[in-house]
Design a protein around this motif. Structure first.
Motif: not given
Length: 622
Positions: A485-502, A515-522, A541-544
């Motif tokens: 839920e936290a990942a979805k709220a941070a708009r990180a869920d989509h890119f996480i699930r697109s990774l080979p092991m989610g 990426s730096q932006g993905q790190k920021q989302l996490l 939000t400086s790196s996204v």
């Protein structure tokens, strides 16, 4: 800077300390005091295991005594063989019995030596285990400015390299000291029992060996200390360069980096070469002195045999004892050099343990329950300075109401991040106080205080582990569904699930596989999961990219509802809806109000806002 810091901490070893004979004598006295004090302090760590030492001492006496009797018994066999040669009649039963006894003695000596080594391994590792725990706990209690003034590599070198040297010395050298001391005493007794005259001749080399060892050991101590110092600097440089190797390559500073490495490495080479050279010449020098004594004893022994004053077997035993006698002396001399390096390493470890700690938590500490925090924060006449003679924040007063979004803006070095550091008690105030819901934060346990805050910083930090573990880092026992839920709220869920092991994807040590932006989302998801009553967002939000930034801003707006939030912003367009904007300059709040109010004042904030727009910043025109 590292050299200066090191010199300040290790004054007794600073080069150039004192001038002329008086200054040199003072330096030697201080070094002697440091050596003795550090050695005594190291010995105190061994005190809790004195029973094991007693056991090791008994085993050392047994093992050495049994091995010492060996040459005497072997001499008896030699005498019997010599008599057999003269009479052409060999008493094989007696000779066999002597050899059997000799074998039993050597077996017992081996078994007791094995048990002694086993016990000492436990003693050394347990001692270093305690020291490592103390250093780790000490590092946790040190103020932030301690780490600001030192590289990670230098601190790491003290906790690893220096500690390993101590462990190796405790395990090997202490056993050798005990066995060597027992061996020297036992061998002297056996030599006297054979021939007091030859014993005096053999012991003639001892004073010369002792003086030689002391002279060389004094010279080597300084070089061992320098070796440990430059090793710490080298580790610090390597850690810095490998951490920022992409930046080094991007700006073409490989040559400068290599040159700096070579410079430190050259210093380490020189100090290490001199230390090892001085350490290495002790044994050849002692062997030379002892060989001279060996020659004299052989000549004297031959004369005594010719006069039939002693038996041939006794000469053989005495020569063996003399050879055995030189070995523990050389061993003690070698240990003396090892201890020089150990003391140098121990000093560096004790320097950490002696550092001034942060102010301890108040005994009558006040703990505010997390779910009861309203989020009212006051700065009352707050003063702070990093350096005693350089003021930064002076007499700051600020009132933040519960649930307000407070934006902090200003040029670089204005004190924006310092304000947040003070709020979290990373640094202590020089004057005034800060309160949360009327409670002075200096009266709150640091752990309880910091649990009230959720932080998303511009410099992201993730550790080697799965994405699930990194997001759940903010809680002791995170629920996997809440992490989603936290990942979805941070708009990180989509890119996480697109990774080979989610969510089970392992982030590497430097987090370079995302990426730096993905790190920021996490990190934003991590803060969301913690659900803190107070938020701190440092240019979160400086790196996204622009689209992701808009999504995160919407999530942040939802997240900040009902929570007191501090937002450090450089792009002023991101904080236009803040309830209160603090404009800082040179450590002071020079303007405060809403965006519209500050624009209407035609002051410093308006200049900042317009300058961003004029140079094509992300700020938009009203």
């Amino acid at each position: 800077m590292r050299n200066e810091n090191y010199g300040q901490q290790r004054k007794p070893f600073r080069i150039g300390m004192g001038h002329g004979p008086a200054g040199g004598m003072t330096m030697l006295v201080e070094k002697a005091k440091d050596f003795k004090g550090t050695l005594n302090r190291l010995v105190r760590y061994l005190a809790p295991q004195k029973m094991r030492f007693i056991a090791v001492g008994i085993l050392a006496v047994v093992s050495t005594a049994f091995s010492i009797f060996g040459p005497k018994i072997l001499g008896m066999a030699t005498t019997k063989l010599a008599e057999g040669v003269m009479t052409h009649r060999f008493d094989y039963e007696v000779i066999g019995g002597i050899l059997l006894l000799l074998g039993i003695l050597y077996c017992v000596s081996f078994l007791t030596g094995y048990a002694m080594s086993y016990i000492m391994a436990g003693v050394s590792q347990r001692t270093v285990y305690v020291m490592r725990n103390e250093v780790k706990e000490k590092l946790d209690r040190l103020p932030l400015d301690y780490f600001d003034g030192r590289t990670h590599g230098e601190i790491l070198s003290r906790v690893t390299n220096d500690m390993d040297i101590i462990a190796a010395t405790l395990q090997q050298s202490l056993t050798q000291i005990i066995t060597s001391a027992v061996a020297i005493v036992g061998i002297i007794i056996m030599m006297i029992s054979i021939s007091p005259a030859m014993t005096l001749l053999a012991l003639f080399t001892v004073p010369a060996s002792t003086v030689l060892t002391m002279v060389i050991a004094k010279k080597s101590q300084k070089k061992f200390a320098e070796q440990q110092k430059f090793l710490g600097e080298l580790n610090g440089h390597v850690e810095e360069m490998f951490t920022g190797h992409k930046i080094v390559k991007a700006f073409g500073h490989e040559r400068e980096s290599v040159a700096q490495f070579q410079k430190i490495n050259e210093e380490l080479y020189r100090a290490g070469w001199k230390a090892q050279f001085l350490s290495g010449i002790i044994m050849p020098a002692l062997n030379f002195v002892n060989n001279l004594g060996y020659v004299f004893v052989c000549v004297a022994g031959g004369l005594l045999v010719a006069k039939r004053a002693i038996d041939v077997g006794d000469i053989q035993a005495f020569i063996q004892y003399m050879r055995s006698f030189t070995h523990p002396i050389v061993q003690v001399a070698n240990i003396a050099n090892v201890i020089q390096g150990t003391i140098a390493g121990a000093e560096r470890v004790f320097e950490i343990l002696d550092e001034e700690e942060q102010i301890p938590d108040d005994e009558a500490a006040v703990v505010i329950e997390k779910d009861r925090v309203r989020g009212e924060i006051r700065f009352e006449h707050v003063s702070f300075r990093y350096k005693e003679d350089v003021p930064l924040i002076e007499d700051m007063n600020l009132h933040v109401k519960p649930g307000q979004m407070v934006a902090i803006v200003g040029p670089t070095g204005a004190g924006k991040t310092t304000l947040v550091n003070l709020l979290l008690r990373f640094y202590e105030l020089n004057g005034g106080r800060i309160t949360i819901d009327g409670v002075d934060i200096s009266r709150m346990p640091r752990s309880a205080l910091r649990s009230l805050f959720g932080m998303v910083l511009q410099d992201t930090w993730l550790y080697k582990g799965t994405i699930t573990e990194n997001i759940g880092y903010s809680l002791d026992e995170p629920d996997r569904e809440k992490i989603f839920e936290a990942a979805k709220a941070a708009r990180a869920d989509h890119f996480i699930r697109s990774l080979p092991m989610g969510y089970d994807t392992i982030i590497n040590e430097e987090a370079s596989n995302i990426s730096q932006g993905q790190k920021q989302l996490l990190t934003i998801a991590r803060a969301l999961l913690a659900d803190p009553p107070i938020l701190i967002l440092d240019e979160a939000t400086s790196s996204v990219d622009t689209r992701t930034e808009l999504l995160i801003q919407n999530a942040m707006t939802e997240l900040m509802k009902g929570r007191t939030s501090f937002v450090i912003a450089h792009r002023l367009s991101t904080i236009r809806n803040a309830d209160l904007i603090l404009v800082m300059k040179n450590g002071a709040v020079i303007e405060q109000g809403t965006h519209e109010e500050l624009i209407g004042q035609k002051g410093f904030y308006e200049e900042l806002y317009n300058s961003q727009f004029n140079i094509g910043g992300t700020g938009g025109k009203q």
